[in-house]
Design a protein around this motif. Structure first.
Motif, PDB file in Angstrom:
ATOM      1  N   PRO A 247      -8.112   6.187  -7.571  1.00 49.19           N
ATOM      2  CA  PRO A 247      -7.196   7.300  -7.854  1.00 49.19           C
ATOM      3  C   PRO A 247      -6.563   7.148  -9.227  1.00 49.19           C
ATOM      4  CG  PRO A 247      -6.157   5.719  -6.388  1.00 49.19           C
ATOM      5  CD  PRO A 247      -7.564   5.253  -6.568  1.00 49.19           C
ATOM      6  N   SER A 248      -6.007   8.250  -9.721  1.00 45.11           N
ATOM      7  CA  SER A 248      -5.337   8.207 -11.014  1.00 45.11           C
ATOM      8  C   SER A 248      -4.068   7.390 -10.906  1.00 45.11           C
ATOM      9  CB  SER A 248      -5.020   9.633 -11.467  1.00 45.11           C
ATOM     10  OG  SER A 248      -4.138  10.246 -10.535  1.00 45.11           O
ATOM     11  N   SER A 249      -3.554   6.976 -12.061  1.00 45.18           N
ATOM     12  CA  SER A 249      -2.362   6.130 -12.070  1.00 45.18           C
ATOM     13  C   SER A 249      -1.158   6.835 -11.477  1.00 45.18           C
ATOM     14  CB  SER A 249      -2.065   5.685 -13.508  1.00 45.18           C
ATOM     15  OG  SER A 249      -1.881   6.844 -14.333  1.00 45.18           O
ATOM     16  N   ALA A 250      -1.105   8.168 -11.599  1.00 41.83           N
ATOM     17  CA  ALA A 250       0.024   8.902 -11.044  1.00 41.83           C
ATOM     18  C   ALA A 250      -0.026   8.946  -9.523  1.00 41.83           C
ATOM     19  CB  ALA A 250       0.045  10.323 -11.610  1.00 41.83           C
ATOM     20  N   ASP A 251      -1.250   8.857  -8.952  1.00 42.32           N
ATOM     21  CA  ASP A 251      -1.402   8.944  -7.509  1.00 42.32           C
ATOM     22  C   ASP A 251      -1.405   7.575  -6.833  1.00 42.32           C
ATOM     23  OD1 ASP A 251      -1.595  11.663  -7.803  1.00 42.32           O
ATOM     24  OD2 ASP A 251      -3.794  11.652  -7.928  1.00 42.32           O
ATOM     25  N   ARG A 252      -1.362   6.524  -7.610  1.00 43.04           N
ATOM     26  CA  ARG A 252      -1.447   5.188  -7.026  1.00 43.04           C
ATOM     27  C   ARG A 252      -0.197   4.902  -6.197  1.00 43.04           C
ATOM     28  NH1 ARG A 252      -4.750   1.816 -10.243  1.00 43.04           N
ATOM     29  NH2 ARG A 252      -4.112   0.030  -8.976  1.00 43.04           N
ATOM     30  N   LYS A 253      -0.397   4.477  -4.977  1.00 43.16           N
ATOM     31  CA  LYS A 253       0.688   4.117  -4.082  1.00 43.16           C
ATOM     32  C   LYS A 253       0.642   2.616  -3.833  1.00 43.16           C
ATOM     33  CE  LYS A 253       2.006   8.404  -3.390  1.00 43.16           C
ATOM     34  NZ  LYS A 253       3.327   8.910  -3.804  1.00 43.16           N
ATOM     35  N   THR A 254       1.807   2.061  -3.543  1.00 45.60           N
ATOM     36  CA  THR A 254       1.913   0.633  -3.286  1.00 45.60           C
ATOM     37  C   THR A 254       2.417   0.410  -1.872  1.00 45.60           C
ATOM     38  OG1 THR A 254       2.395   0.163  -5.608  1.00 45.60           O
ATOM     39  CG2 THR A 254       2.964  -1.533  -4.001  1.00 45.60           C
ATOM     40  N   MET A 255       1.714  -0.427  -1.150  1.00 44.42           N
ATOM     41  CA  MET A 255       2.127  -0.807   0.209  1.00 44.42           C
ATOM     42  C   MET A 255       2.327  -2.309   0.242  1.00 44.42           C
ATOM     43  SD  MET A 255       0.452   0.234   3.857  1.00 44.42           S
ATOM     44  CE  MET A 255       1.361  -0.075   5.378  1.00 44.42           C
ATOM     45  N   GLY A 256       3.419  -2.735   0.820  1.00 41.53           N
ATOM     46  CA  GLY A 256       3.728  -4.154   0.885  1.00 41.53           C
ATOM     47  C   GLY A 256       3.162  -4.798   2.143  1.00 41.53           C
ATOM     48  N   ILE A 257       2.708  -6.040   1.991  1.00 43.97           N
ATOM     49  CA  ILE A 257       2.217  -6.841   3.116  1.00 43.97           C
ATOM     50  C   ILE A 257       3.139  -8.049   3.250  1.00 43.97           C
ATOM     51  CG2 ILE A 257       0.272  -8.070   4.125  1.00 43.97           C
ATOM     52  CD1 ILE A 257      -1.592  -6.487   2.372  1.00 43.97           C
ATOM     53  N   ILE A 258       3.742  -8.193   4.413  1.00 48.96           N
ATOM     54  CA  ILE A 258       4.660  -9.307   4.667  1.00 48.96           C
ATOM     55  C   ILE A 258       3.924 -10.362   5.485  1.00 48.96           C
ATOM     56  CG2 ILE A 258       6.831 -10.014   5.716  1.00 48.96           C
ATOM     57  CD1 ILE A 258       7.796  -7.143   5.391  1.00 48.96           C
TER      58      ILE A 258
ATOM     59  N   LEU B  75      -6.734  -2.020   2.668  1.00 50.60           N
ATOM     60  CA  LEU B  75      -5.941  -1.182   1.773  1.00 50.60           C
ATOM     61  C   LEU B  75      -6.629  -1.001   0.419  1.00 50.60           C
ATOM     62  CD1 LEU B  75      -2.399  -2.607   2.600  1.00 50.60           C
ATOM     63  CD2 LEU B  75      -3.250  -0.332   3.171  1.00 50.60           C
ATOM     64  N   HIS B  76      -7.206  -2.074  -0.119  1.00 52.25           N
ATOM     65  CA  HIS B  76      -7.871  -1.965  -1.417  1.00 52.25           C
ATOM     66  C   HIS B  76      -9.121  -1.101  -1.328  1.00 52.25           C
ATOM     67  CE1 HIS B  76      -5.918  -5.719  -3.462  1.00 52.25           C
ATOM     68  NE2 HIS B  76      -5.050  -4.797  -3.086  1.00 52.25           N
ATOM     69  N   SER B  77      -9.787  -1.092  -0.172  1.00 50.63           N
ATOM     70  CA  SER B  77     -10.962  -0.237  -0.024  1.00 50.63           C
ATOM     71  C   SER B  77     -10.587   1.243  -0.049  1.00 50.63           C
ATOM     72  CB  SER B  77     -11.692  -0.556   1.282  1.00 50.63           C
ATOM     73  OG  SER B  77     -10.903  -0.192   2.405  1.00 50.63           O
ATOM     74  N   ARG B  78      -9.323   1.558   0.198  1.00 49.52           N
ATOM     75  CA  ARG B  78      -8.838   2.943   0.130  1.00 49.52           C
ATOM     76  C   ARG B  78      -8.116   3.226  -1.177  1.00 49.52           C
ATOM     77  NH1 ARG B  78      -9.319   5.063   5.313  1.00 49.52           N
ATOM     78  NH2 ARG B  78     -10.728   3.671   6.434  1.00 49.52           N
ATOM     79  N   GLY B  79      -8.179   2.299  -2.130  1.00 49.19           N
ATOM     80  CA  GLY B  79      -7.554   2.517  -3.424  1.00 49.19           C
ATOM     81  C   GLY B  79      -6.051   2.402  -3.420  1.00 49.19           C
ATOM     82  N   ILE B  80      -5.505   1.612  -2.530  1.00 45.98           N
ATOM     83  CA  ILE B  80      -4.050   1.463  -2.404  1.00 45.98           C
ATOM     84  C   ILE B  80      -3.647   0.101  -2.946  1.00 45.98           C
ATOM     85  CG2 ILE B  80      -2.122   1.380  -0.779  1.00 45.98           C
ATOM     86  CD1 ILE B  80      -3.797   3.169   1.059  1.00 45.98           C
ATOM     87  N   GLN B  81      -2.665   0.104  -3.839  1.00 45.34           N
ATOM     88  CA  GLN B  81      -2.148  -1.151  -4.373  1.00 45.34           C
ATOM     89  C   GLN B  81      -1.363  -1.897  -3.301  1.00 45.34           C
ATOM     90  OE1 GLN B  81      -1.163  -0.733  -8.994  1.00 45.34           O
ATOM     91  NE2 GLN B  81       0.070   0.636  -7.737  1.00 45.34           N
ATOM     92  N   THR B  82      -1.341  -3.212  -3.408  1.00 44.52           N
ATOM     93  CA  THR B  82      -0.602  -4.036  -2.451  1.00 44.52           C
ATOM     94  C   THR B  82       0.267  -5.045  -3.175  1.00 44.52           C
ATOM     95  OG1 THR B  82      -2.418  -5.637  -2.268  1.00 44.52           O
ATOM     96  CG2 THR B  82      -2.370  -3.834  -0.664  1.00 44.52           C
ATOM     97  N   ILE B  83       1.348  -5.391  -2.519  1.00 47.27           N
ATOM     98  CA  ILE B  83       2.199  -6.479  -2.973  1.00 47.27           C
ATOM     99  C   ILE B  83       2.440  -7.380  -1.766  1.00 47.27           C
ATOM    100  CG2 ILE B  83       4.242  -5.031  -2.592  1.00 47.27           C
ATOM    101  CD1 ILE B  83       5.699  -6.735  -4.648  1.00 47.27           C
ATOM    102  N   ILE B  84       2.279  -8.670  -1.956  1.00 47.44           N
ATOM    103  CA  ILE B  84       2.415  -9.634  -0.863  1.00 47.44           C
ATOM    104  C   ILE B  84       3.763 -10.322  -0.975  1.00 47.44           C
ATOM    105  CG2 ILE B  84       1.459 -11.719   0.183  1.00 47.44           C
ATOM    106  CD1 ILE B  84      -1.260 -10.880  -0.851  1.00 47.44           C
ATOM    107  N   VAL B  85       4.503 -10.323   0.112  1.00 49.90           N
ATOM    108  CA  VAL B  85       5.828 -10.940   0.161  1.00 49.90           C
ATOM    109  C   VAL B  85       5.850 -11.936   1.327  1.00 49.90           C
ATOM    110  CG1 VAL B  85       8.298 -10.554   0.469  1.00 49.90           C
ATOM    111  CG2 VAL B  85       6.928  -8.900  -0.808  1.00 49.90           C
TER     112      VAL B  85
END
Length: 615
Positions: free
Chosen positions: A461-472, A492-502
Motif C-alpha cells: 500500500p501507499s505510505s498514506a494508507d500504511r497502518k501500524t498494528m502493535g504485537i505485545i 500482518l506483513h502478508s497483508r501489507g500492515i506494519q507492526t511494532i513489537i512491545v
C-alpha cells in the motif's frame, strides 16, 4: 462481561474451615506403577534411579522432617516436601529458587527454611569399596579413579542460597526460569500449577509441585444429591398441579471438573456419584434421581483439569454413554463394530437401550473461585454450571453472559477490520504456514526489514494508507510464546500492515494509551493491538482499552483465516442484523493439542522459537 451467582444449597457443619486449610477427608487412592525388573529402584542401595520416583529412606523415614511439616504447614495441603528435598539432592542443586502463586506465598519462608535445614543434612555416608591387601598397585590406581568419578564424593553439603521469586504469578505460564537463571539458580521449584511449559523448554531444571488439597468430597456429593432432589420434588408438584401423573425419574449426567489442586477430589467425586447410580437417590416422597458422571479431559491437561484459558469443549454434544465406558470397553466396542462391518452383519452389535427417562446434563466444578470455571462456561455455553466451594462448603449455580461477551469481541474485530482496511470475507479458510524456516537468530525473522518479509504477490500500500498494528509479547514468566508472535507478524506483513513489537510483563490501559497516541512527527500511531500473553485479558478487559486489543485467535478471525468462527462479523455487518446464539463455542484451547495456529501446542509452536513463515 458480567455474571450472576445464585445460592442453591448450603449445608452447615459444626466447624467451618479456615482460609488456610480445607476440610479433611481421605484422599483418592494413588496409582501404584509397576517397577521394571532389574531397575535401580529394586536394589537395596540407599540411592534410587535417576528418575527420582523413589524417595530414599533418610528422607522418607525422617521423623523430625515429618514432625516439622505437620506442625508448620496446613495438614490438608500437600507441598511434597520429601520429593522436593530428594530432587535437590539428586540434582546436586546448591542455588534453589521457589515460585508461588499469590495464595501460597504465605508459606514460602516456612518451606524455604525446611528445605535449607534438611537438604543434604541427613544423607548417608557413601560406602567405600573394599579392597584386599593383596591387590596390586595398578588395581589400587583404578579403584582411586573410580572413586573420583563417584558424584557422591563431591556432592554439596548444604544449600548455599535459596531465592523466593516475588513477581506476581497467575498460572503455570508464568514460570520464571529466566529470572531464576539470572539469579544464578540451578533449580526452580514452581508451586500450585501443572506443567504447561515443557521442561525441555526451560533454561534450568524445574520441578512442578501441584499442591493437592484434600477436601470433603462426601459433603460435595451430598450437596449435589440434595439440590437435584429438591428440584425433582418441585417439578413433580408442578406437574401434579397441572393434573398430570408423576413422570419418570431423571438421570443427571454430570461432567465433573476443577482446578489442578483438586484433581484427586474431582475423580473421587465422579466415582462416588457413579457408585450411587445403581441405587438411586430418593426422598421420603418417592422422588428418584440417578447420577452418571464422567471426568472430561482437554489433553495434554490432567483429567478434569481446567485452566483460565483452556477447558474441555463439546460436552453438550458428547456421546455420554460412550464416555462412561472404560478405554478397554471402548476398544472392545470398536473391535466388534469393525468385525460387524467386515462381515456385513450390522445388527450383531447390541445397541444401547433407549428409554423415556429425561436426562439433564450439567457441569460440576470444584474450585474456590470463578476464573477457571468461566473458561468451561465459555467453552460449553449451553450447559448448566454448578460450583462447589470447598472452603465455604456451598454449592452455587453460576452463569456467564456469553452472548454479551461475543458481542463485545465482535465489535472489537469489526473495529480492527475497519481501521486496517481489511475487506476479505471473514469465513474464508486458509493458512499462513505454507513454508516454515528455522530462525537461528531473531534478527533474521522478527527484526528483518518488512520489504523482505512481505509476500511478492501482495501489493504494497501507499505510505498514506500504511497502518501500524502493535504485537505485545508477554514477558511475565513464559506467558508469551515467540513462535506465535512470529506467526502473527507474518500474517500482518502478508497483508501489507506494519507492526511494532512491545514486550510487557503486564498490560495496562494507561500504558497502551501512551503507546497508541499519534507521534509528534505526524505518525498515525498504533490503531490496534494483538497480545500474545493471556487470551482472557482480551475477553475480560479488552473493551476497557482505548484501541482494540485482540487475542491471537481473534486476529485470525479478523483476517478470515478461521473457518466457521463463533464470532459473526461479515454478513450481519452488511445487513445490519446480528444473530447471537450459543451453537458455536468460543474456543478456550490456548494449551490444548487440538487447537489452531494461535495455540501453544500447535505444530512448531511447542518449540517456542521464532520462525520465518516465508512472508
Amino acid at each position: 462481561k458480567s455474571s450472576s451467582q445464585q445460592p442453591i444449597i448450603t449445608m452447615t457443619t459444626e466447624a467451618e474451615p479456615s482460609a488456610a486449610s480445607a476440610p479433611t477427608t481421605k484422599s483418592a487412592p494413588r496409582i501404584i506403577r509397576r517397577k521394571k525388573k532389574g531397575s535401580a529402584a529394586n536394589t537395596s542401595s540407599a540411592t534410587t534411579n535417576s528418575s527420582g520416583n523413589d524417595i530414599p529412606p533418610h528422607i522418607q523415614n525422617n521423623t523430625q522432617l515429618h514432625h516439622i511439616i505437620s506442625t508448620t504447614l496446613p495438614k490438608d495441603y500437600d507441598f511434597e516436601i520429601p520429593k522436593t528435598i530428594w530432587r535437590i539432592e539428586n540434582s546436586n542443586a546448591q542455588h534453589v529458587a521457589l515460585q508461588f502463586p499469590e495464595g501460597l506465598t504465605m508459606y514460602a519462608s516456612t518451606i524455604g527454611d525446611i528445605l535449607v535445614k534438611f537438604a543434604y543434612r541427613f544423607q548417608p555416608a557413601p560406602s567405600l569399596p573394599q579392597t584386599s591387601t593383596s591387590a596390586s598397585s595398578s588395581d589400587q590406581v583404578n579403584a582411586d579413579k573410580e572413586e573420583s568419578k563417584d558424584p557422591t564424593s563431591t556432592r554439596p553439603k548444604a544449600i548455599q542460597s535459596l531465592s523466593i521469586l516475588g513477581d506476581v504469578t497467575y498460572g503455570a505460564c508464568c514460570i520464571d526460569d529466566l529470572s531464576a537463571r539470572a539469579l544464578g539458580c540451578d533449580l526452580l521449584v514452581h508451586y500450585g500449577h501443572s506443567c504447561l511449559v515443557p521442561l525441555t523448554c526451560t533454561v534450568i531444571p524445574c520441578l512442578y509441585v501441584f499442591v493437592e488439597i484434600r477436601v470433603d468430597v462426601q459433603h460435595m456429593v451430598d450437596c449435589v444429591h440434595m439440590t437435584f432432589l429438591q428440584e425433582e420434588k418441585e417439578r413433580r408438584q408442578d406437574k401434579s398441579q397441572e393434573g398430570s401423573d408423576d413422570g419418570p425419574s431423571r438421570i443427571i449426567e454430570a461432567c465433573v471438573m476443577g482446578t489442578v489442586q483438586f484433581r484427586s477430589a474431582v475423580i473421587e467425586a465422579a466415582q462416588r456419584l457413579n457408585s450411587d447410580a445403581g441405587s438411586s437417590t430418593s426422598s421420603s416422597e418417592g422422588d428418584e434421581i440417578k447420577f452418571q458422571a464422567i471426568v472430561p479431559q482437554a489433553k495434554p491437561l490432567s483429567p478434569g483439569e481446567t485452566l483460565g484459558c483452556t477447558a474441555a469443549s463439546g460436552l453438550a454434544q458428547l456421546d455420554f454413554q460412550d464416555a462412561l465406558l472404560s478405554p478397554r470397553e471402548r476398544r472392545e466396542r470398536k473391535k466388534q463394530a469393525a468385525a460387524a462391518a467386515a462381515s456385513g452383519a450390522a445388527g450383531t452389535i447390541p445397541e444401547e437401550p433407549t428409554d423415556s427417562i429425561p436426562r439433564d446434563r450439567v457441569m460440576l466444578f470444584l474450585a474456590d473461585g470463578r476464573f477457571h470455571l468461566e473458561a468451561a462456561m465459555i467453552s460449553n455455553p449451553t450447559l448448566r454450571a454448578l460450583r462447589y466451594d470447598p472452603y465455604s462448603k456451598t454449592l452455587t449455580e453460576e452463569r456467564y453472559e456469553t452472548v454479551k461477551m461475543k458481542r463485545l469481541r465482535r465489535e472489537a474485530i469489526i473495529a480492527v477490520r475497519k481501521s486496517l482496511g481489511v475487506s476479505d470475507p471473514l469465513r474464508r479458510g486458509g493458512s499462513v504456514t505454507s513454508s516454515v524456516q528455522d530462525g537461528d537468530d531473531i534478527a533474521n525473522s522478527v527484526l528483518q526489514p518488512q520489504s523482505q518479509q512481505r509476500s511478492s504477490s501482495s501489493r504494497p500500500p501507499s505510505s498514506a494508507d500504511r497502518k501500524t498494528m502493535g504485537i505485545i509479547l508477554g514477558t511475565l514468566g513464559r506467558q508469551g510464546n515467540p513462535a506465535i508472535l512470529s506467526r502473527l507478524r507474518s500474517l500482518l506483513h502478508s497483508r501489507g500492515i506494519q507492526t511494532i513489537i512491545v514486550l510487557l510483563s503486564e498490560i495496562f490501559p494507561k500504558k497502551l494509551e501512551m503507546l497508541s497516541k499519534p507521534t509528534s512527527s505526524g505518525g498515525s500511531g498504533v490503531c490496534a493491538w494483538v497480545q500474545v500473553a493471556c487470551p482472557r485479558l482480551s475477553i475480560d478487559w479488552g473493551h476497557y482499552f482505548c484501541v482494540p486489543v485482540l487475542s491471537p485467535f481473534e486476529l485470525y478471525v479478523a483476517f478470515g483465516e478461521v473457518e466457521s468462527a463463533s464470532l459473526w462479523v461479515a454478513e450481519e455487518e452488511k445487513t445490519g442484523e446480528t444473530v447471537d446464539d450459543l451453537t458455536d463455542q468460543y474456543p478456550m484451547d490456548f494449551y490444548t493439542k487440538s487447537g489452531g495456529p494461535w495455540t501453544n501446542y500447535y505444530d512448531s509452536n511447542t518449540k517456542r522459537k521464532v520462525l520465518s513463515y516465508g512472508v
